[in-house]
Design a protein around this motif. Sequence first.
Motif, mmCIF file in Angstrom:
data_model
loop_
_atom_site.group_PDB
_atom_site.id
_atom_site.type_symbol
_atom_site.label_atom_id
_atom_site.label_comp_id
_atom_site.label_asym_id
_atom_site.label_seq_id
_atom_site.Cartn_x
_atom_site.Cartn_y
_atom_site.Cartn_z
ATOM 1 N N LYS A 268 0.771 -1.186 0.051
ATOM 2 C CA LYS A 268 -0.058 -0.034 0.051
ATOM 3 C C LYS A 268 0.882 1.249 -0.174
ATOM 4 C CE LYS A 268 -3.843 -2.138 2.588
ATOM 5 N NZ LYS A 268 -4.716 -2.236 3.642
ATOM 6 N N LYS A 269 0.375 2.166 -0.518
ATOM 7 C CA LYS A 269 1.224 3.758 -0.538
ATOM 8 C C LYS A 269 0.477 4.528 0.489
ATOM 9 C CE LYS A 269 3.166 1.451 -3.831
ATOM 10 N NZ LYS A 269 4.250 0.861 -3.562
ATOM 11 N N GLU A 270 -0.594 4.182 1.052
ATOM 12 C CA GLU A 270 -1.299 5.075 2.013
ATOM 13 C C GLU A 270 -2.035 4.241 2.992
ATOM 14 O OE1 GLU A 270 -4.408 7.726 0.895
ATOM 15 O OE2 GLU A 270 -4.268 6.925 -1.139
ATOM 16 N N SER A 271 -2.120 4.557 4.049
ATOM 17 C CA SER A 271 -2.832 3.855 5.360
ATOM 18 C C SER A 271 -4.346 4.160 5.293
ATOM 19 C CB SER A 271 -2.330 4.274 6.590
ATOM 20 O OG SER A 271 -3.231 3.925 7.589
ATOM 21 N N GLU A 272 -5.277 3.378 5.374
ATOM 22 C CA GLU A 272 -6.562 3.516 5.113
ATOM 23 C C GLU A 272 -7.100 4.347 6.826
ATOM 24 O OE1 GLU A 272 -8.602 -0.069 4.913
ATOM 25 O OE2 GLU A 272 -7.945 -0.478 2.843
ATOM 26 N N ILE A 273 -6.019 4.397 7.837
ATOM 27 C CA ILE A 273 -6.521 5.045 9.052
ATOM 28 C C ILE A 273 -6.232 6.472 8.768
ATOM 29 C CG2 ILE A 273 -6.084 4.985 11.254
ATOM 30 C CD1 ILE A 273 -5.162 2.222 11.098
ATOM 31 N N VAL A 274 -5.141 6.917 7.911
ATOM 32 C CA VAL A 274 -4.666 8.190 7.814
ATOM 33 C C VAL A 274 -4.613 8.262 6.332
ATOM 34 C CG1 VAL A 274 -3.420 10.229 8.513
ATOM 35 C CG2 VAL A 274 -3.707 8.411 10.100
ATOM 36 N N THR A 275 -5.606 8.420 5.554
ATOM 37 C CA THR A 275 -5.490 8.558 4.012
ATOM 38 C C THR A 275 -4.875 9.852 3.690
ATOM 39 O OG1 THR A 275 -7.464 9.734 3.616
ATOM 40 C CG2 THR A 275 -7.316 7.225 3.741
ATOM 41 N N HIS A 276 -4.366 10.126 2.451
ATOM 42 C CA HIS A 276 -3.607 11.360 1.778
ATOM 43 C C HIS A 276 -4.658 12.374 1.957
ATOM 44 C CE1 HIS A 276 -0.161 8.960 -0.379
ATOM 45 N NE2 HIS A 276 -0.064 8.918 0.832
ATOM 46 N N ASN A 277 -5.901 12.041 1.503
ATOM 47 C CA ASN A 277 -6.909 12.807 1.466
ATOM 48 C C ASN A 277 -7.627 13.625 2.716
ATOM 49 O OD1 ASN A 277 -7.464 13.009 -1.334
ATOM 50 N ND2 ASN A 277 -8.981 11.559 -1.151
ATOM 51 N N GLU A 278 -7.201 12.438 4.036
ATOM 52 C CA GLU A 278 -7.896 13.125 5.227
ATOM 53 C C GLU A 278 -6.341 13.981 5.631
ATOM 54 O OE1 GLU A 278 -9.686 12.548 8.798
ATOM 55 O OE2 GLU A 278 -10.334 12.541 6.891
ATOM 56 N N SER A 279 -5.052 13.579 5.476
ATOM 57 C CA SER A 279 -4.131 14.597 5.703
ATOM 58 C C SER A 279 -4.156 16.016 4.995
ATOM 59 C CB SER A 279 -2.811 14.179 5.307
ATOM 60 O OG SER A 279 -2.500 13.037 6.201
ATOM 61 N N LEU A 280 -4.910 15.928 3.766
ATOM 62 C CA LEU A 280 -5.052 17.140 3.000
ATOM 63 C C LEU A 280 -6.261 18.069 3.737
ATOM 64 C CD1 LEU A 280 -4.606 16.061 -0.692
ATOM 65 C CD2 LEU A 280 -3.458 17.627 0.600
ATOM 66 N N LEU A 281 -7.362 17.416 4.211
ATOM 67 C CA LEU A 281 -8.405 17.783 4.754
ATOM 68 C C LEU A 281 -8.061 18.396 5.896
ATOM 69 C CD1 LEU A 281 -11.395 18.632 5.011
ATOM 70 C CD2 LEU A 281 -11.902 16.574 5.515
ATOM 71 N N ILE A 282 -7.329 17.773 6.989
ATOM 72 C CA ILE A 282 -6.737 18.329 8.110
ATOM 73 C C ILE A 282 -5.948 19.463 7.926
ATOM 74 C CG2 ILE A 282 -5.342 17.964 10.194
ATOM 75 C CD1 ILE A 282 -6.458 14.924 9.829
ATOM 76 N N ALA A 283 -5.094 19.377 6.825
ATOM 77 C CA ALA A 283 -3.886 20.857 6.522
ATOM 78 C C ALA A 283 -5.220 22.001 6.132
ATOM 79 C CB ALA A 283 -3.296 20.339 5.589
ATOM 80 N N HIS A 284 -5.883 21.582 5.252
ATOM 81 C CA HIS A 284 -6.916 22.638 5.050
ATOM 82 C C HIS A 284 -7.527 23.421 6.152
ATOM 83 C CE1 HIS A 284 -10.143 24.938 2.684
ATOM 84 N NE2 HIS A 284 -10.804 24.302 3.641
ATOM 85 N N ILE A 285 -8.076 22.583 6.993
ATOM 86 C CA ILE A 285 -8.750 23.132 8.266
ATOM 87 C C ILE A 285 -7.689 23.894 9.193
ATOM 88 C CG2 ILE A 285 -9.985 22.515 10.420
ATOM 89 C CD1 ILE A 285 -11.047 20.088 8.914
ATOM 90 N N GLU A 286 -6.598 23.354 9.363
ATOM 91 C CA GLU A 286 -5.688 23.940 10.128
ATOM 92 C C GLU A 286 -5.263 25.598 9.365
ATOM 93 O OE1 GLU A 286 -3.058 20.068 11.351
ATOM 94 O OE2 GLU A 286 -2.517 21.182 9.666
ATOM 95 N N SER A 287 -5.038 25.441 8.338
ATOM 96 C CA SER A 287 -4.849 26.591 7.232
ATOM 97 C C SER A 287 -5.905 27.525 7.369
ATOM 98 C CB SER A 287 -4.564 26.407 6.057
ATOM 99 O OG SER A 287 -3.340 25.430 5.708
ATOM 100 N N GLU A 288 -7.213 27.242 7.288
ATOM 101 C CA GLU A 288 -8.319 28.142 7.403
ATOM 102 C C GLU A 288 -8.387 28.564 8.864
ATOM 103 O OE1 GLU A 288 -11.732 30.212 6.597
ATOM 104 O OE2 GLU A 288 -10.167 29.533 5.306
ATOM 105 N N ILE A 289 -8.331 27.962 9.815
ATOM 106 C CA ILE A 289 -8.441 28.429 11.299
ATOM 107 C C ILE A 289 -7.069 29.701 11.524
ATOM 108 C CG2 ILE A 289 -7.917 27.865 13.692
ATOM 109 C CD1 ILE A 289 -9.142 25.299 13.124
ATOM 110 N N ARG A 290 -5.925 29.155 10.938
ATOM 111 C CA ARG A 290 -4.884 30.071 10.998
ATOM 112 C C ARG A 290 -5.128 31.529 10.185
ATOM 113 N NH1 ARG A 290 -0.354 29.696 8.995
ATOM 114 N NH2 ARG A 290 -0.648 27.827 7.598
ATOM 115 N N ARG A 291 -5.735 31.390 8.995
ATOM 116 C CA ARG A 291 -6.306 32.475 8.353
ATOM 117 C C ARG A 291 -6.945 33.572 9.039
ATOM 118 N NH1 ARG A 291 -9.958 34.596 5.697
ATOM 119 N NH2 ARG A 291 -11.403 32.793 5.956
#
Length: 332
Positions: free
Chosen positions: A299-322
């Motif tokens: 596998k190239k990513e985990s089903e527990i922390v997928t790439h899309n999930e990390s991107l979504l979390i990064a998006h939420i972090e960035s929006e809160i910071r903004r």
Amino acid sequence: MALKWGIAAAGKITQDFVNAVNTLNKDDHDLVAVAARDLNRAKEFAKKFGVKKAYGSYLELAQDQDIEVVYVGTLNPQHLEVATLMLENGKHVLVEKPLCLNEKQAQKLITCAKQQNLFLMEAIWSRMFPSYQYVRKQIQSGLLGEIVSVEAEFGLELHNIARHSKNDLGGGTVLNLGVYLIQCCQWAFQEAPKSITATGTLNDEGVDVEVLAELNYGGNRIGKIKTSAFNKLSNSAIIIGTKGQITIPTFWSPTSIIDTDGTEKTWPLPNTEYEFNFQNTCGLRYEADEVRKCIREGKKESEIVTHNESLLIAHIESEIRRQIGVKYAADD
């Protein structure tokens, strides 16, 4: 066959990661090398924790042909650079949270991993704990009914610690504490929030020391999160459904939960030779096993922390910071 690990950095979290890996079966995990910018520090680390080799640069670690996967435990601003170096040298990568400083960097790193056809995971270790897996099953079974609220807070006295308080070190509670709160909301709701509102207090460096935020998932379903670098808070999460609720004490690294019927369920961690720097970080062993499982299954990513999930979390972090006015040089 043992997964051959390289360790990038020799700080407190990497010490705890290696200490935790040493509680696992030696036939499954092999600590090949550690690298730090100070060779002597790497040598001391290697001697203490039984790592075979020590390097004075991350490039040497990346070029070591004996290594399959690298755990990147550097400071936040170095995650993208060091993880990219490892990927471009053919290494699978586990990166400490936050994956990167912002959504743009996270996308760049994930794209690199896909181009290299290698495994990449953000080290959101909370989700690998047996307690988190239990909570997910309880939610999926419908025992809690529809999830309507997550109330979580995380506060510690961190305002005098440089890596938490300085802008050029990627400081602030959103990236260092809030990531845990955000991922907990996502674990419960399993969808992107429809809107985000946040307020916060900044220090003289322009990084957040306290934050209040609401993640609105629609239909009066809300994730309420609070961070503080000044005060120790309850540091718990309550997941509330239409039929019941579960409380997760020490929610970022929980060895116990209060179930829907009010009873406590526990999953003890093993004893180790050395003390840990942070609470329950022996639980880092769970994410090491998840990485091995994924890589051995191709596998190239985990089903527990997928790439899309990390991107979504990064998006939420960035929006809160903004919204609260926190900006890093990498945001330009």
